[in-house]
Scaffold this active site. Sequence first.
Site, PDB file in Angstrom:
ATOM      1  CB  CYS A  30      71.626  52.396  73.041  1.00  0.00           C
ATOM      2  SG  CYS A  30      71.665  51.730  74.965  1.00  0.00           S
ATOM      3  CD1 TRP A  67      66.816  46.414  71.787  1.00  0.00           C
ATOM      4  CD2 TRP A  67      67.083  48.106  70.212  1.00  0.00           C
ATOM      5  NE1 TRP A  67      66.780  47.753  72.600  1.00  0.00           N
ATOM      6  CE2 TRP A  67      67.076  48.454  71.517  1.00  0.00           C
ATOM      7  CE3 TRP A  67      67.187  49.132  69.240  1.00  0.00           C
ATOM      8  CZ2 TRP A  67      66.816  50.045  71.886  1.00  0.00           C
ATOM      9  CZ3 TRP A  67      67.117  50.354  69.481  1.00  0.00           C
ATOM     10  CH2 TRP A  67      67.219  50.952  70.988  1.00  0.00           C
ATOM     11  CB  VAL A 103      64.816  42.370  74.355  1.00  0.00           C
ATOM     12  CG1 VAL A 103      65.943  42.223  73.201  1.00  0.00           C
ATOM     13  CG2 VAL A 103      64.311  41.121  74.489  1.00  0.00           C
ATOM     14  CB  VAL A 105      71.319  47.438  72.529  1.00  0.00           C
ATOM     15  CG1 VAL A 105      70.662  46.440  71.584  1.00  0.00           C
ATOM     16  CG2 VAL A 105      70.451  48.862  72.766  1.00  0.00           C
ATOM     17  CE1 TYR A 168      66.692  56.625  77.868  1.00  0.00           C
ATOM     18  CE2 TYR A 168      68.897  57.353  78.653  1.00  0.00           C
ATOM     19  CZ  TYR A 168      68.053  56.890  77.631  1.00  0.00           C
ATOM     20  OH  TYR A 168      68.859  56.236  76.572  1.00  0.00           O
TER      21      TYR A 168
HETATM   22  N1  LIG Z   1      69.888  50.698  81.578  1.00  0.00           N
HETATM   23  C1  LIG Z   1      70.486  49.341  80.955  1.00  0.00           C
HETATM   24  C2  LIG Z   1      71.345  49.604  79.765  1.00  0.00           C
HETATM   25  C3  LIG Z   1      70.690  48.860  78.648  1.00  0.00           C
HETATM   26  C4  LIG Z   1      69.343  49.869  78.267  1.00  0.00           C
HETATM   27  O1  LIG Z   1      68.765  50.412  78.918  1.00  0.00           O
HETATM   28  N2  LIG Z   1      69.280  50.072  76.701  1.00  0.00           N
HETATM   29  C5  LIG Z   1      68.132  50.430  76.306  1.00  0.00           C
HETATM   30  C6  LIG Z   1      68.467  51.247  75.171  1.00  0.00           C
HETATM   31  S1  LIG Z   1      69.420  52.807  75.444  1.00  0.00           S
HETATM   32  C7  LIG Z   1      67.117  49.403  75.844  1.00  0.00           C
HETATM   33  O2  LIG Z   1      67.531  48.458  75.053  1.00  0.00           O
HETATM   34  N3  LIG Z   1      65.788  49.541  76.178  1.00  0.00           N
HETATM   35  C8  LIG Z   1      65.114  48.587  75.840  1.00  0.00           C
HETATM   36  C9  LIG Z   1      64.038  48.962  74.701  1.00  0.00           C
HETATM   37  O3  LIG Z   1      64.251  50.253  74.114  1.00  0.00           O
HETATM   38  O4  LIG Z   1      63.341  48.404  74.306  1.00  0.00           O
HETATM   39  C10 LIG Z   1      71.493  49.055  82.171  1.00  0.00           C
HETATM   40  O5  LIG Z   1      71.521  49.766  83.104  1.00  0.00           O
HETATM   41  O6  LIG Z   1      71.980  47.838  82.027  1.00  0.00           O
END
Ligand SMILES: N[C@@H](CCC(=O)N[C@@H](CS)C(=O)NCC(=O)O)C(=O)O
Length: 326
Positions: A30, A67, A103, A105, A168
């Site tokens: 990530c 995760w 959820v 990270v 993305y």
């Molecule tokens: N886009 C989020 C950052 C966190 C994020 O999007 N993380 C992704 C992984 S790169 C995530 O955990 N997505 C949830 C998933 O894949 O289940 C933000 O702007 O705060």
Amino acid sequence: MRFVDRVTADGADGWPVEAGRYRLVINRACPWANRTVIVRRLMGLDEVISLAVTDPIQELIAGEVHWVFTAETGSPGGLDPVLGVHALRDSYLKRDPDYDGGVSVPGLVDVPSGHLVSNDYDQLTLDFGSEWKRFHREGAPDLYPERQRDEIDSVNEFVYRDVANGVYRSGFAPSQASYDRAVRILFDGLDRLEDRLTRQRYLLGDHVTEADVRLFPTLARFDAVYHGHFKCNVRKLIEYPALWAYARDLFQTPGFGDTTHFDHIRRHYYGVHTAINPTRVVAVGPDPAAWLTPHFREQLGGSPFGDGTPPEPPPAIDRVPVVVPL
Ligand SMILES: N[C@@H](CCC(=O)N[C@@H](CS)C(=O)NCC(=O)O)C(=O)O
């Protein structure tokens, strides 16, 4: 949903800075999580805020992918050795038993209560740089200097909107029109960055700042996953002379390449997004050895950490594999 409590020097939100109290839960694939790990390293907080790495492949729990901690990423028996949970979701539920949102990270978890404190990567890196000063290593750089904050904020806004999030938007575009729009904005953004980095070593001039920390993880993933898997294929990173040399310069700077895990990156992106890669076959290239070739960016002057110094190598427990040529 965002959990935006802050861990601060004065503990205003109820979460005071304290060595050993918080655990940073990340995934190596990530990019948002990668940013927090870079800043943690640059500030010398490795021994102060511990790191929990989730498996590159999420697991289906109650109909959603989550995760999780596995033996492969340092959690024998599938339980994080410090938090004692299998999924990051459990820390969200400890914080709010009725929580049924997404959820993500990175997540900062309070070890004694097991509660998620924050999943706000934006604020987490700024706070690691300012609120945790008491625990910074000697020689920690100032990544967010007062006099450059407005410019850093505006570069960050543009990089987030057009580039970091742009890949993305391109990769998950639901229609040709939205893909066409996203990919054009993305490559216009990369052209602007190429122009800026032709004239100066780092995004803000002579030293590494928050802006570089935010751009680097996107560049590190570009040719490995965004170019093919996300269809960001107008050009490869290696076709931009300045951007590619800049990315290698950072990669070879302590804190950047030593937090980049190409194997997790490839396996996560190609293995998890089954809507755009139904076979889950993982592409092998490009050869990561290219990241170690000379960049010659010293010729532009500057120094990565200004009056500061580079961090020591990461503790053994936090190391990523060294780059092995294909
Ligand atoms: N886009 C989020 C950052 C966190 C994020 O999007 N993380 C992704 C992984 S790169 C995530 O955990 N997505 C949830 C998933 O894949 O289940 C933000 O702007 O705060």
